[in-house]
Write a protein that holds these residues in place. Structure first.
Motif, PDB file in Angstrom:
ATOM      1  N   TYR A   1      11.071  12.533   1.430  1.00  0.00           N
ATOM      2  CA  TYR A   1      11.162  11.089   1.618  1.00  0.00           C
ATOM      3  C   TYR A   1       9.893  10.433   1.110  1.00  0.00           C
ATOM      4  CZ  TYR A   1      11.139   6.476   3.614  1.00  0.00           C
ATOM      5  OH  TYR A   1      11.056   5.115   3.758  1.00  0.00           O
ATOM      6  N   LEU A   2      10.063   9.318   0.424  1.00  0.00           N
ATOM      7  CA  LEU A   2       8.940   8.629  -0.201  1.00  0.00           C
ATOM      8  C   LEU A   2       9.025   7.134   0.092  1.00  0.00           C
ATOM      9  CD1 LEU A   2       6.730   9.597  -2.235  1.00  0.00           C
ATOM     10  CD2 LEU A   2       8.249   8.829  -4.035  1.00  0.00           C
ATOM     11  N   PRO A   3       8.114   6.582   0.877  1.00  0.00           N
ATOM     12  CA  PRO A   3       8.108   5.127   1.071  1.00  0.00           C
ATOM     13  C   PRO A   3       7.819   4.410  -0.251  1.00  0.00           C
ATOM     14  CG  PRO A   3       6.786   6.209   2.753  1.00  0.00           C
ATOM     15  CD  PRO A   3       7.120   7.242   1.717  1.00  0.00           C
ATOM     16  N   ASN A   4       8.343   3.217  -0.404  1.00  0.00           N
ATOM     17  CA  ASN A   4       8.161   2.439  -1.626  1.00  0.00           C
ATOM     18  C   ASN A   4       6.676   2.210  -1.921  1.00  0.00           C
ATOM     19  OD1 ASN A   4       9.094   0.963  -3.865  1.00  0.00           O
ATOM     20  ND2 ASN A   4       9.037  -0.941  -2.737  1.00  0.00           N
ATOM     21  N   GLY A   5       5.886   1.938  -0.886  1.00  0.00           N
ATOM     22  CA  GLY A   5       4.457   1.709  -1.071  1.00  0.00           C
ATOM     23  C   GLY A   5       3.720   2.930  -1.590  1.00  0.00           C
ATOM     24  N   VAL A   6       4.167   4.106  -1.194  1.00  0.00           N
ATOM     25  CA  VAL A   6       3.556   5.341  -1.679  1.00  0.00           C
ATOM     26  C   VAL A   6       3.795   5.486  -3.181  1.00  0.00           C
ATOM     27  CG1 VAL A   6       3.716   7.873  -1.599  1.00  0.00           C
ATOM     28  CG2 VAL A   6       3.607   6.554   0.519  1.00  0.00           C
ATOM     29  N   LEU A   7       5.036   5.221  -3.612  1.00  0.00           N
ATOM     30  CA  LEU A   7       5.336   5.286  -5.038  1.00  0.00           C
ATOM     31  C   LEU A   7       4.512   4.269  -5.821  1.00  0.00           C
ATOM     32  CD1 LEU A   7       7.272   3.908  -7.496  1.00  0.00           C
ATOM     33  CD2 LEU A   7       6.985   6.392  -7.401  1.00  0.00           C
ATOM     34  N   ILE A   8       4.431   3.038  -5.306  1.00  0.00           N
ATOM     35  CA  ILE A   8       3.671   1.984  -5.988  1.00  0.00           C
ATOM     36  C   ILE A   8       2.197   2.381  -6.096  1.00  0.00           C
ATOM     37  CG2 ILE A   8       2.865  -0.398  -5.808  1.00  0.00           C
ATOM     38  CD1 ILE A   8       5.624  -1.043  -4.504  1.00  0.00           C
ATOM     39  N   ALA A   9       1.612   2.833  -4.998  1.00  0.00           N
ATOM     40  CA  ALA A   9       0.201   3.235  -5.015  1.00  0.00           C
ATOM     41  C   ALA A   9      -0.022   4.386  -5.991  1.00  0.00           C
ATOM     42  CB  ALA A   9      -0.241   3.633  -3.605  1.00  0.00           C
ATOM     43  N   SER A  10       0.888   5.341  -6.018  1.00  0.00           N
ATOM     44  CA  SER A  10       0.768   6.481  -6.929  1.00  0.00           C
ATOM     45  C   SER A  10       0.797   6.034  -8.384  1.00  0.00           C
ATOM     46  CB  SER A  10       1.904   7.471  -6.690  1.00  0.00           C
ATOM     47  OG  SER A  10       1.877   7.953  -5.385  1.00  0.00           O
ATOM     48  N   ALA A  11       1.732   5.156  -8.709  1.00  0.00           N
ATOM     49  CA  ALA A  11       1.847   4.677 -10.088  1.00  0.00           C
ATOM     50  C   ALA A  11       0.629   3.841 -10.479  1.00  0.00           C
ATOM     51  CB  ALA A  11       3.133   3.877 -10.253  1.00  0.00           C
ATOM     52  N   LEU A  12       0.084   3.088  -9.545  1.00  0.00           N
ATOM     53  CA  LEU A  12      -1.128   2.310  -9.839  1.00  0.00           C
ATOM     54  C   LEU A  12      -2.326   3.233 -10.037  1.00  0.00           C
ATOM     55  CD1 LEU A  12      -0.649  -0.623  -7.301  1.00  0.00           C
ATOM     56  CD2 LEU A  12      -0.431  -0.739  -9.797  1.00  0.00           C
ATOM     57  N   ILE A  13      -2.395   4.307  -9.281  1.00  0.00           N
ATOM     58  CA  ILE A  13      -3.478   5.282  -9.446  1.00  0.00           C
ATOM     59  C   ILE A  13      -3.396   5.929 -10.821  1.00  0.00           C
ATOM     60  CG2 ILE A  13      -4.261   7.576  -8.687  1.00  0.00           C
ATOM     61  CD1 ILE A  13      -3.772   6.605  -5.803  1.00  0.00           C
ATOM     62  N   VAL A  14      -2.196   6.324 -11.229  1.00  0.00           N
ATOM     63  CA  VAL A  14      -2.026   6.956 -12.539  1.00  0.00           C
ATOM     64  C   VAL A  14      -2.349   5.961 -13.654  1.00  0.00           C
ATOM     65  CG1 VAL A  14      -0.368   8.054 -14.098  1.00  0.00           C
ATOM     66  CG2 VAL A  14      -0.356   8.627 -11.681  1.00  0.00           C
ATOM     67  N   GLY A  15      -2.015   4.694 -13.440  1.00  0.00           N
ATOM     68  CA  GLY A  15      -2.389   3.675 -14.413  1.00  0.00           C
ATOM     69  C   GLY A  15      -1.261   3.103 -15.239  1.00  0.00           C
ATOM     70  N   TYR A  16      -0.027   3.184 -14.763  1.00  0.00           N
ATOM     71  CA  TYR A  16       1.090   2.596 -15.492  1.00  0.00           C
ATOM     72  C   TYR A  16       0.933   1.073 -15.546  1.00  0.00           C
ATOM     73  CZ  TYR A  16       3.465   7.071 -15.047  1.00  0.00           C
ATOM     74  OH  TYR A  16       3.787   8.395 -15.135  1.00  0.00           O
ATOM     75  N   PRO A  17       1.297   0.451 -16.676  1.00  0.00           N
ATOM     76  CA  PRO A  17       1.311  -1.015 -16.719  1.00  0.00           C
ATOM     77  C   PRO A  17       2.276  -1.526 -15.648  1.00  0.00           C
ATOM     78  CG  PRO A  17       1.557  -0.112 -18.923  1.00  0.00           C
ATOM     79  CD  PRO A  17       1.666   1.043 -17.962  1.00  0.00           C
ATOM     80  N   TYR A  18       1.949  -2.640 -15.018  1.00  0.00           N
ATOM     81  CA  TYR A  18       2.770  -3.119 -13.895  1.00  0.00           C
ATOM     82  C   TYR A  18       2.879  -4.642 -13.882  1.00  0.00           C
ATOM     83  CZ  TYR A  18      -1.565  -4.481 -11.637  1.00  0.00           C
ATOM     84  OH  TYR A  18      -2.770  -5.073 -11.345  1.00  0.00           O
ATOM     85  N   LYS A  19       3.869  -5.090 -13.121  1.00  0.00           N
ATOM     86  CA  LYS A  19       4.064  -6.511 -12.855  1.00  0.00           C
ATOM     87  C   LYS A  19       4.723  -6.603 -11.477  1.00  0.00           C
ATOM     88  CE  LYS A  19       6.431 -10.610 -14.501  1.00  0.00           C
ATOM     89  NZ  LYS A  19       7.428 -11.137 -15.426  1.00  0.00           N
ATOM     90  N   TYR A  20       4.173  -7.463 -10.606  1.00  0.00           N
ATOM     91  CA  TYR A  20       4.747  -7.627  -9.277  1.00  0.00           C
ATOM     92  C   TYR A  20       6.153  -8.208  -9.363  1.00  0.00           C
ATOM     93  CZ  TYR A  20       0.233  -6.955  -6.908  1.00  0.00           C
ATOM     94  OH  TYR A  20      -0.932  -6.444  -6.420  1.00  0.00           O
ATOM     95  N   ASP A  21       7.030  -7.694  -8.516  1.00  0.00           N
ATOM     96  CA  ASP A  21       8.402  -8.172  -8.374  1.00  0.00           C
ATOM     97  C   ASP A  21       8.735  -7.964  -6.891  1.00  0.00           C
ATOM     98  OD1 ASP A  21      10.941  -9.052  -8.966  1.00  0.00           O
ATOM     99  OD2 ASP A  21      11.623  -7.139  -9.793  1.00  0.00           O
ATOM    100  N   GLN A  22       8.041  -8.694  -6.024  1.00  0.00           N
ATOM    101  CA  GLN A  22       7.992  -8.425  -4.590  1.00  0.00           C
ATOM    102  C   GLN A  22       9.346  -8.198  -3.955  1.00  0.00           C
ATOM    103  OE1 GLN A  22       5.662 -11.497  -2.738  1.00  0.00           O
ATOM    104  NE2 GLN A  22       3.789 -10.777  -3.659  1.00  0.00           N
ATOM    105  N   PRO A  23       9.456  -7.200  -3.098  1.00  0.00           N
ATOM    106  CA  PRO A  23       8.440  -6.283  -2.607  1.00  0.00           C
ATOM    107  C   PRO A  23       8.233  -5.083  -3.531  1.00  0.00           C
ATOM    108  CG  PRO A  23      10.473  -5.785  -1.494  1.00  0.00           C
ATOM    109  CD  PRO A  23      10.740  -6.980  -2.399  1.00  0.00           C
ATOM    110  N   ASN A  24       8.934  -5.065  -4.647  1.00  0.00           N
ATOM    111  CA  ASN A  24       8.808  -3.966  -5.602  1.00  0.00           C
ATOM    112  C   ASN A  24       7.802  -4.320  -6.684  1.00  0.00           C
ATOM    113  OD1 ASN A  24      10.980  -2.436  -4.388  1.00  0.00           O
ATOM    114  ND2 ASN A  24      12.324  -3.995  -5.209  1.00  0.00           N
ATOM    115  N   VAL A  25       7.602  -3.388  -7.593  1.00  0.00           N
ATOM    116  CA  VAL A  25       6.745  -3.592  -8.749  1.00  0.00           C
ATOM    117  C   VAL A  25       7.498  -3.037  -9.948  1.00  0.00           C
ATOM    118  CG1 VAL A  25       4.534  -2.982  -9.812  1.00  0.00           C
ATOM    119  CG2 VAL A  25       4.646  -3.391  -7.360  1.00  0.00           C
TER     120      VAL A  25
END
Length: 153
Positions: free
Chosen positions: A116-140
């Motif tokens: 099981y993976l909370p959405n925030g964990v996935l977001i934090a992981s992807a931000l750590i790795v450095g993927y380009p992002y754009k907020y789309d609340q509550p998702n990215v």
């Protein structure tokens, strides 16, 4: 020059996706920010995602309290964040176009890993790795290769 072709291709993909030099992309690949640094840079990031669930029903004080609780839950999941970051780096190629929602990637990783993976964990992981992002609340929305994701569907 790196002998690891997988790492080199990821660096080249990251370089292309972010428009940075090879040296900066390589350094970014080797020196990830910590979860605390990512959370400091993204003040609304919590275990739920960006912000809190159904913010319109809450007062400002309740939203702050809920976000504080969600951020603490995310801090407690640091091991899961780093495991997910490694999985993302090893399996998903970065691209410029921010076309993939975090919630969909979260479910894909859950199916593949059985964890099981909370959405925030996935977001934090992807931000750590450095993927380009754009907020789309509550998702990215992240710049992740659809081809890489499709190998796991």
């Amino acid at each position: 020059m790196t002998q690891n072709h997988r790492q080199k291709s990821w660096i080249r993909a990251y370089q292309s996706a972010t428009g940075t030099t090879y040296l900066i992309a390589r350094r970014r690949q080797l020196e990830w920010p910590t979860l605390a640094e990512v959370m400091k840079g993204h003040e609304k990031l919590g275990n739920f995602g960006i912000g809190v669930y159904d913010p319109d029903r809450l007062t400002v004080g309740q939203r702050r309290a809920e976000l504080s609780v969600q951020r603490e839950h995310l801090r407690r999941n640091e091991d899961l964040v780093m495991e997910t970051a490694l999985w993302l780096r090893d399996n998903i190629t970065p691209i410029k176009t921010r076309n993939v929602r975090s919630y969909g990637v979260k479910h894909l990783i859950e199916r593949v890993t059985g964890t099981y993976l909370p959405n925030g964990v996935l977001i934090a992981s992807a931000l750590i790795v450095g993927y380009p992002y754009k907020y789309d609340q509550p998702n990215v929305r992240f710049g992740m290769s659809q081809r890489s994701l499709n190998t796991f569907r």
